[in-house]
Design a protein around this motif. Structure first.
Motif, PDB file in Angstrom:
ATOM      1  N   TRP A 151       0.803  -1.063  -0.066  1.00 27.06           N
ATOM      2  CA  TRP A 151       0.034  -0.164  -0.099  1.00 27.06           C
ATOM      3  C   TRP A 151       0.771   1.303   0.080  1.00 27.06           C
ATOM      4  O   TRP A 151       1.813   1.413   0.594  1.00 27.06           O
ATOM      5  N   ILE A 152       0.429   2.321  -0.647  1.00 23.52           N
ATOM      6  CA  ILE A 152       1.058   3.567  -0.640  1.00 23.52           C
ATOM      7  C   ILE A 152       0.027   4.653  -0.361  1.00 23.52           C
ATOM      8  O   ILE A 152      -0.987   4.402  -1.338  1.00 23.52           O
ATOM      9  N   GLY A 153       0.065   5.666   0.115  1.00 27.87           N
ATOM     10  CA  GLY A 153      -0.941   6.649   0.289  1.00 27.87           C
ATOM     11  C   GLY A 153      -0.265   7.951   1.023  1.00 27.87           C
ATOM     12  O   GLY A 153       0.939   7.831   1.622  1.00 27.87           O
ATOM     13  N   THR A 154      -0.999   8.785   1.385  1.00 25.68           N
ATOM     14  CA  THR A 154      -0.550  10.061   1.980  1.00 25.68           C
ATOM     15  C   THR A 154      -0.867   9.716   3.472  1.00 25.68           C
ATOM     16  O   THR A 154      -1.263   8.659   3.925  1.00 25.68           O
ATOM     17  N   HIS A 155      -0.227  10.474   4.267  1.00 21.46           N
ATOM     18  CA  HIS A 155      -0.073  10.365   5.988  1.00 21.46           C
ATOM     19  C   HIS A 155      -1.379  10.213   6.367  1.00 21.46           C
ATOM     20  O   HIS A 155      -1.948   9.248   7.017  1.00 21.46           O
ATOM     21  N   LYS A 156      -2.584  11.141   5.824  1.00 26.36           N
ATOM     22  CA  LYS A 156      -3.898  11.311   6.239  1.00 26.36           C
ATOM     23  C   LYS A 156      -4.439   9.990   5.847  1.00 26.36           C
ATOM     24  O   LYS A 156      -5.172   9.325   6.757  1.00 26.36           O
ATOM     25  N   ALA A 157      -4.433   9.434   4.637  1.00 28.31           N
ATOM     26  CA  ALA A 157      -5.013   8.099   4.427  1.00 28.31           C
ATOM     27  C   ALA A 157      -4.594   6.941   5.126  1.00 28.31           C
ATOM     28  O   ALA A 157      -5.344   5.936   5.523  1.00 28.31           O
TER      29      ALA A 157
END
Length: 170
Positions: A151-157
């Motif tokens: 998985w990769i995403g924003t810190h918020k996600a």
């Protein structure tokens, strides 16, 4: 005198592990493991045994294999037009290159290079990317030398997922 078997046992992230075992009436017993730099020292010790068989597997440096780079490319492409797209791409490319050259045997090896990485459990690791703007969750099989991008995403996600349960595509 009992026979001694010597093998160079490859494990992901190691340069090799010399293992000598002696068979006695109770079965096999490990004498001692050590790095390949100890082969010469072992040779002198092993000369004292009545050697019946010596087997040494091919010595190969192991590096991490990363599955799947496509996930990183798709993430960068999904950020087309954002002002930080090129910086995110550069950070992910640097991570991919560094990890691809790494020789990790355990999560401790990861922490030595990436002090801010979070070890979720024995196999799952979370990397901070681009100054902690993004989080990259991977599963690592240290024995086989494989890193799976989960998985990769924003810190918020990231705050909305369970890093130990996430799977590719979530």
């Amino acid at each position: 005198m009992y026979p001694v078997w010597v093998s160079l046992d490859m494990q992901a992230g190691t340069r090799g592990l010399l293992v000598a075992t002696r068979v006695n009436g109770d079965g096999c017993r490990e004498l001692s493991p050590g790095g390949t730099e100890q082969i010469t020292a072992w040779a002198s010790i092993l000369e004292k045994f009545d050697l019946e068989t010596i087997m040494v597997s091919q010595f190969v440096e192991t590096q991490m294999r990363i599955i799947a780079r496509r996930t990183l490319r798709e993430f960068v492409e999904s950020h087309a037009g954002r002002k930080d797209q090129s910086a995110a791409k550069a950070a992910l490319d640097a991570w991919f290159d560094e990890v691809g050259k790494a020789e990790w045997a355990s999560s401790a090896d990861v922490k030595r290079r990436y002090a801010t990485a979070s070890i979720v459990n024995a196999e799952w690791i979370v990397f901070n990317v681009k100054g902690n703007d993004y989080r990259l969750v991977v599963a690592v099989d240290f024995e086989k030398g494989i890193v799976w991008i989960k998985w990769i995403g924003t810190h918020k996600a990231y705050d909305k997922i369970d890093a130990a349960e996430v799977s590719h595509g979530d």
